[in-house]
Design a protein around this motif. Structure first.
Motif, PDB file in Angstrom:
ATOM      1  N   UNK A   1       0.822  -1.205   0.000  1.00 34.37           N
ATOM      2  CA  UNK A   1       0.000   0.000   0.000  1.00 34.37           C
ATOM      3  C   UNK A   1       0.863   1.265   0.000  1.00 34.37           C
ATOM      4  N   UNK A   2       0.316   2.302  -0.552  1.00 30.35           N
ATOM      5  CA  UNK A   2       0.980   3.593  -0.581  1.00 30.35           C
ATOM      6  C   UNK A   2       0.979   4.187   0.825  1.00 30.35           C
ATOM      7  N   UNK A   3       2.136   4.695   1.266  1.00 28.22           N
ATOM      8  CA  UNK A   3       2.242   5.303   2.591  1.00 28.22           C
ATOM      9  C   UNK A   3       3.223   6.460   2.520  1.00 28.22           C
ATOM     10  N   UNK A   4       2.733   7.666   2.769  1.00 29.92           N
ATOM     11  CA  UNK A   4       3.584   8.858   2.808  1.00 29.92           C
ATOM     12  C   UNK A   4       3.683   9.310   4.255  1.00 29.92           C
ATOM     13  N   UNK A   5       4.905   9.468   4.743  1.00 24.40           N
ATOM     14  CA  UNK A   5       5.121   9.816   6.145  1.00 24.40           C
ATOM     15  C   UNK A   5       5.819  11.155   6.291  1.00 24.40           C
ATOM     16  N   UNK A   6       5.427  11.884   7.308  1.00 25.62           N
ATOM     17  CA  UNK A   6       6.117  13.091   7.711  1.00 25.62           C
ATOM     18  C   UNK A   6       6.833  12.716   9.008  1.00 25.62           C
ATOM     19  N   UNK A   7       8.078  12.256   8.866  1.00 23.41           N
ATOM     20  CA  UNK A   7       8.810  11.717  10.006  1.00 23.41           C
ATOM     21  C   UNK A   7      10.164  12.388  10.130  1.00 23.41           C
ATOM     22  N   UNK A   8      10.782  12.272  11.289  1.00 20.87           N
ATOM     23  CA  UNK A   8      12.114  12.837  11.468  1.00 20.87           C
ATOM     24  C   UNK A   8      13.139  12.161  10.560  1.00 20.87           C
ATOM     25  N   UNK A   9      14.206  12.884  10.287  1.00 24.96           N
ATOM     26  CA  UNK A   9      15.282  12.340   9.479  1.00 24.96           C
ATOM     27  C   UNK A   9      16.036  11.262  10.252  1.00 24.96           C
ATOM     28  N   UNK A  10      16.761  10.434   9.531  1.00 24.88           N
ATOM     29  CA  UNK A  10      17.563   9.373  10.143  1.00 24.88           C
ATOM     30  C   UNK A  10      18.526   9.984  11.150  1.00 24.88           C
ATOM     31  N   UNK A  11      18.625   9.395  12.327  1.00 26.72           N
ATOM     32  CA  UNK A  11      19.536   9.895  13.356  1.00 26.72           C
ATOM     33  C   UNK A  11      18.961  11.053  14.154  1.00 26.72           C
ATOM     34  N   UNK A  12      17.643  11.255  14.080  1.00 28.92           N
ATOM     35  CA  UNK A  12      16.998  12.361  14.781  1.00 28.92           C
ATOM     36  C   UNK A  12      17.183  12.228  16.286  1.00 28.92           C
ATOM     37  N   UNK A  13      17.521  13.351  16.926  1.00 26.93           N
ATOM     38  CA  UNK A  13      17.668  13.409  18.386  1.00 26.93           C
ATOM     39  C   UNK A  13      16.774  14.522  18.918  1.00 26.93           C
ATOM     40  N   UNK A  19       6.791  12.741  20.447  1.00 25.50           N
ATOM     41  CA  UNK A  19       6.927  13.177  19.055  1.00 25.50           C
ATOM     42  C   UNK A  19       5.620  12.847  18.345  1.00 25.50           C
ATOM     43  N   UNK A  20       5.267  13.641  17.345  1.00 28.47           N
ATOM     44  CA  UNK A  20       4.042  13.390  16.585  1.00 28.47           C
ATOM     45  C   UNK A  20       4.423  12.835  15.214  1.00 28.47           C
ATOM     46  N   UNK A  21       3.869  11.675  14.909  1.00 30.44           N
ATOM     47  CA  UNK A  21       4.066  11.033  13.608  1.00 30.44           C
ATOM     48  C   UNK A  21       2.826  11.307  12.771  1.00 30.44           C
ATOM     49  N   UNK A  22       3.039  11.849  11.568  1.00 31.93           N
ATOM     50  CA  UNK A  22       1.935  12.152  10.652  1.00 31.93           C
ATOM     51  C   UNK A  22       2.152  11.395   9.354  1.00 31.93           C
ATOM     52  N   UNK A  23       1.051  11.039   8.700  1.00 32.10           N
ATOM     53  CA  UNK A  23       1.170  10.368   7.415  1.00 32.10           C
ATOM     54  C   UNK A  23      -0.146  10.340   6.683  1.00 32.10           C
ATOM     55  N   UNK A  24      -0.072   9.743   5.503  1.00 33.80           N
ATOM     56  CA  UNK A  24      -1.254   9.619   4.647  1.00 33.80           C
ATOM     57  C   UNK A  24      -1.132   8.325   3.860  1.00 33.80           C
ATOM     58  N   UNK A  32      -0.737   0.409  11.618  1.00 30.99           N
ATOM     59  CA  UNK A  32      -0.347   0.099  12.992  1.00 30.99           C
ATOM     60  C   UNK A  32       0.914   0.881  13.319  1.00 30.99           C
ATOM     61  N   UNK A  33       0.910   1.521  14.466  1.00 27.50           N
ATOM     62  CA  UNK A  33       2.062   2.279  14.937  1.00 27.50           C
ATOM     63  C   UNK A  33       2.472   1.661  16.260  1.00 27.50           C
ATOM     64  N   UNK A  34       3.647   1.023  16.274  1.00 27.64           N
ATOM     65  CA  UNK A  34       4.104   0.263  17.447  1.00 27.64           C
ATOM     66  C   UNK A  34       3.037  -0.744  17.880  1.00 27.64           C
ATOM     67  N   UNK A  35       2.501  -1.464  16.912  1.00 27.95           N
ATOM     68  CA  UNK A  35       1.521  -2.534  17.097  1.00 27.95           C
ATOM     69  C   UNK A  35       0.183  -2.039  17.638  1.00 27.95           C
ATOM     70  N   UNK A  36      -0.110  -0.748  17.459  1.00 24.48           N
ATOM     71  CA  UNK A  36      -1.385  -0.175  17.875  1.00 24.48           C
ATOM     72  C   UNK A  36      -2.093   0.360  16.639  1.00 24.48           C
ATOM     73  N   UNK A  42     -11.120  10.891   6.854  1.00 22.54           N
ATOM     74  CA  UNK A  42     -11.787  10.620   5.588  1.00 22.54           C
ATOM     75  C   UNK A  42     -10.888  10.703   4.370  1.00 22.54           C
ATOM     76  N   UNK A  43      -9.743  11.371   4.495  1.00 25.89           N
ATOM     77  CA  UNK A  43      -8.802  11.510   3.379  1.00 25.89           C
ATOM     78  C   UNK A  43      -7.629  10.543   3.481  1.00 25.89           C
ATOM     79  N   UNK A  44      -7.651   9.656   4.481  1.00 24.77           N
ATOM     80  CA  UNK A  44      -6.572   8.684   4.638  1.00 24.77           C
ATOM     81  C   UNK A  44      -5.380   9.206   5.417  1.00 24.77           C
ATOM     82  N   UNK A  45      -5.545  10.351   6.079  1.00 22.86           N
ATOM     83  CA  UNK A  45      -4.453  10.922   6.869  1.00 22.86           C
ATOM     84  C   UNK A  45      -4.542  10.456   8.318  1.00 22.86           C
ATOM     85  N   UNK A  46      -3.392  10.456   8.991  1.00 24.20           N
ATOM     86  CA  UNK A  46      -3.369  10.106  10.401  1.00 24.20           C
ATOM     87  C   UNK A  46      -2.305  10.945  11.108  1.00 24.20           C
ATOM     88  N   UNK A  47      -2.468  11.039  12.413  1.00 26.17           N
ATOM     89  CA  UNK A  47      -1.543  11.774  13.259  1.00 26.17           C
ATOM     90  C   UNK A  47      -1.573  11.117  14.628  1.00 26.17           C
TER      91      UNK A  47
END
Length: 93
Positions: A1-13, A19-24, A32-36, A42-47
């Motif tokens: 499935x298509x998944x676009x994420x707004x996430x921190x860069x690799x090595x983020x401190x 932290x807030x994880x956003x995506x579509x 599932x985010x950490x098995x939850x 309605x537009x397929x977005x999550x936060x």
């Protein structure tokens, strides 16, 4: 499935406690985010807010559709402790 994420860069401190994880994603995808399970709007977005502990935190995101292979991504985030705030004291002048 298509998944676009707004996430921190690799090595983020961060020194933040969360932290807030956003995506579509596309219709019919389960996230599932950490098995939850995460609800989509309605537009397929999550936060979702994720609490962090000191040290390495690995956030796992899984996207899957009913009859297709799942897609999994792991995001390492390091929470550093806040610096100690020490006050300077001076002796009598």
């Amino acid at each position: 499935p298509l998944l676009a994420l707004n996430i921190p860069v690799q090595g983020f401190r961060t020194q933040e406690n969360s932290i807030i994880i956003k995506g579509r994603t596309e219709a019919g995808t389960f996230i599932n985010l950490n098995q939850q399970a995460i609800a989509l709007d309605g537009e397929g977005s999550f936060e979702q807010e994720i609490l962090l502990h000191d040290g390495l935190n690995t956030i796992t995101i899984e996207a899957r559709k009913k009859h297709s292979k799942s897609y999994t991504q792991e995001i390492p985030i390091v929470k550093t402790a806040l610096p100690d705030l020490q006050t300077e004291t001076t002796g009598p002048n």
